[in-house]
Design an enzyme around this catalytic site. Sequence first.
Site, PDB file in Angstrom:
ATOM      1  N   PHE A 133       0.785  -1.375  -0.015  1.00  0.00           N
ATOM      2  CA  PHE A 133      -0.097   0.060  -0.162  1.00  0.00           C
ATOM      3  C   PHE A 133       0.710   1.222  -0.292  1.00  0.00           C
ATOM      4  O   PHE A 133       0.320   2.230  -0.303  1.00  0.00           O
ATOM      5  CB  PHE A 133      -1.098   0.141   1.134  1.00  0.00           C
ATOM      6  CG  PHE A 133      -0.287   0.411   2.473  1.00  0.00           C
ATOM      7  CD1 PHE A 133      -0.718   1.574   2.861  1.00  0.00           C
ATOM      8  CD2 PHE A 133       0.239  -0.419   3.277  1.00  0.00           C
ATOM      9  CE1 PHE A 133      -0.140   2.027   4.188  1.00  0.00           C
ATOM     10  CE2 PHE A 133       1.062  -0.345   4.420  1.00  0.00           C
ATOM     11  CZ  PHE A 133       0.804   0.967   5.020  1.00  0.00           C
ATOM     12  N   LYS A 134       1.880   1.091   0.337  1.00  0.00           N
ATOM     13  CA  LYS A 134       3.015   2.523   0.376  1.00  0.00           C
ATOM     14  C   LYS A 134       3.292   3.196  -0.920  1.00  0.00           C
ATOM     15  O   LYS A 134       3.430   4.175  -1.032  1.00  0.00           O
ATOM     16  CB  LYS A 134       4.491   2.041   1.027  1.00  0.00           C
ATOM     17  CG  LYS A 134       4.177   1.390   2.274  1.00  0.00           C
ATOM     18  CD  LYS A 134       3.831   2.207   3.589  1.00  0.00           C
ATOM     19  CE  LYS A 134       3.683   1.416   4.866  1.00  0.00           C
ATOM     20  NZ  LYS A 134       4.879   1.123   5.630  1.00  0.00           N
ATOM     21  N   ASP A 135       2.838   2.223  -1.865  1.00  0.00           N
ATOM     22  CA  ASP A 135       2.864   2.746  -3.255  1.00  0.00           C
ATOM     23  C   ASP A 135       2.206   3.849  -3.633  1.00  0.00           C
ATOM     24  O   ASP A 135       2.480   4.777  -4.564  1.00  0.00           O
ATOM     25  CB  ASP A 135       3.065   1.665  -4.595  1.00  0.00           C
ATOM     26  CG  ASP A 135       4.078   0.606  -4.348  1.00  0.00           C
ATOM     27  OD1 ASP A 135       5.217   1.134  -4.285  1.00  0.00           O
ATOM     28  OD2 ASP A 135       3.811  -0.527  -4.757  1.00  0.00           O
TER      29      ASP A 135
END
Length: 466
Positions: free
Chosen positions: A111-113
Site C-alpha cells: 500500500f505504500k506505493d
Amino acid sequence: MKYQSTRGASEQLSFEDVLLKGLANDGGLFVPTELPKFSNEDLTRLATLSYEALAFEIMWPFVEGCISAVDFRALIDDAYAQFNHSAVAPLVQIDQRTWVLELFHGPTLAFKDFALQLLGRLLNHFLSKRNQHGVVMGATSGDTGSAAIEACVACDHLDIFILHPHQRVSEVQRRQMTTVLSDNVHNIALEGHFDNCQQMVKTSFADQSFLPEGRQLIAVNSINWARIMAQIVYYFSSALALGAPQKQISFSVPTGNFGDIYAGYLAKQMGLPIGQLVVATNANNILHRAISANDYSKQGLQKTYSPSMDIMVSSNFERLLFDAFDQNGEALKAEMESFAATGELSLPAEVYQNVITHFSSAALDDEDTLTWIRDTFAQSGYLADPHTAIGIGAAAACRRSDDEVMVCLATAHAAKFEDAVKASGVDQEVVLPAHLTDLLDREESYEVIENNLETVQSWIQQQVNI
C-alpha cells in the site's frame, strides 16, 4: 492551505515547505489548519470518477497555491499509471458483508506505493523548481523502503538512504530494496529494530549538520504529510464504490505506525460516512492497548509473521492526539515529552474519550494470524498476507452487527510473506508477479552498520560526498 505543528510552537507553512521539511522545528508533525468538506451531493458526483480523477478532487485543496492544477493532475496520472490493475485499488468480496480493498497492485506490491509513487514525483517537481538537491532519509519496517526507492530512483534531484532493521524484514522485502542498483540509492541494514531506525531518522532531522553544505534531509516516512494526504483517497474510492453516501462503511486497518488509519479518520472528518475505524495490530500492540485500556506505553518488541507492524511506538498517533487535545499543542507537547522520558502515557479522561469515539481495536498474535490466513482461504479462496489476515480477524472481532459493511485493507501481496503462508498450512503456491519473478536471483547491495548514530551519519556523509 497552511499547515501547523502538533506541538504548537512552529510557524505555519505551505504545502511545498511542509513536503520538503518533513518534521516541524518543535519536533511535532504537520497537520492542515483546516480540512476540506464534502457534502453528500459532492460524494454522489465523485462516485462517477476514475481513481485518478477522484485523487485530484480529494487532494487538490491540500496543495492549491503551490502547484498548478495541470501539473498536479499530470503527476497523479503518472504515479498511478505504474499500477497493474485498471481499478488501481480494487475491491474483492470474501463474505456477505466483508470486502478486501487490495492496495498491493503498485510496483512494490504494498500500500505504500499509493503515497510514495506520488511523493517521489512531487519532491522532484519542487526540488527542480528550486534547483536544489535533496537527501531522502527514511526508516522502514519492511514496505516503506522499497516503495520509497522505487519512487525516487529516477529522480534527478534526490539521493535516498533507507534504514531497515537487519534480519527483521522478509527476504522479499529486503531484496526489493537492496537489488535496486543505482548511484543515488543506498541501503543500510541497522543492527537493531525498527524503532532504532525510526529514532535515528528523527534525530538526524533535528540536527542536519552532518550533511554537506547545501543539502537537506527530506522525509519519506509517514511523518511526511504528503504520505497521509495520498492515503485518504482510497477510503473515498472504496466507500463510494460500495454505496456511500447512502450507506455507511466501516474499515479494518492493519497498522503499526497509525498513518494508514489516520488517513481514514481524516476521510471521516472530511464528510465520508464511515462507521467504525478498527485498529488491527499484532503482538506489538501499543495501539490496541491505547484504545482498549488507555495504556500507551512501550513494551519489548516481538518478532512476528507481520513484520511491517513490529513497532513499539506509533509516530502518527500524535496527529490524532492533537485533535483529541482540542489542538492544544502546548498540552500535547508536555505529554509527548513525558512519554519520551518515561515510555508511558495515560490520557486524561476527556482526551481518551475523544479517541475511542472514533476507533475500536483488536490485536492478534502469530497463532491467530496463521489461523485467519488458513480460514479465509478455506472459506473464500482468498489468500491473504499476514497483515491483511490480521485486518480480517480484527474486523470479525469488532463487528457490531450482521449487516455492518466492513472493508479490510489488504496492505501487501501474499507473495511477500511466503513463510507465513506456508506456516499457515494453506496448500497454495505463492507466486511473485511477472516483474519480480527473478528477484531472488538479483545482485544485492547494502551496508550492515551498528546501531550508532555517529557511525550511520558518517557513512551517509561519505556517500553524499561521492
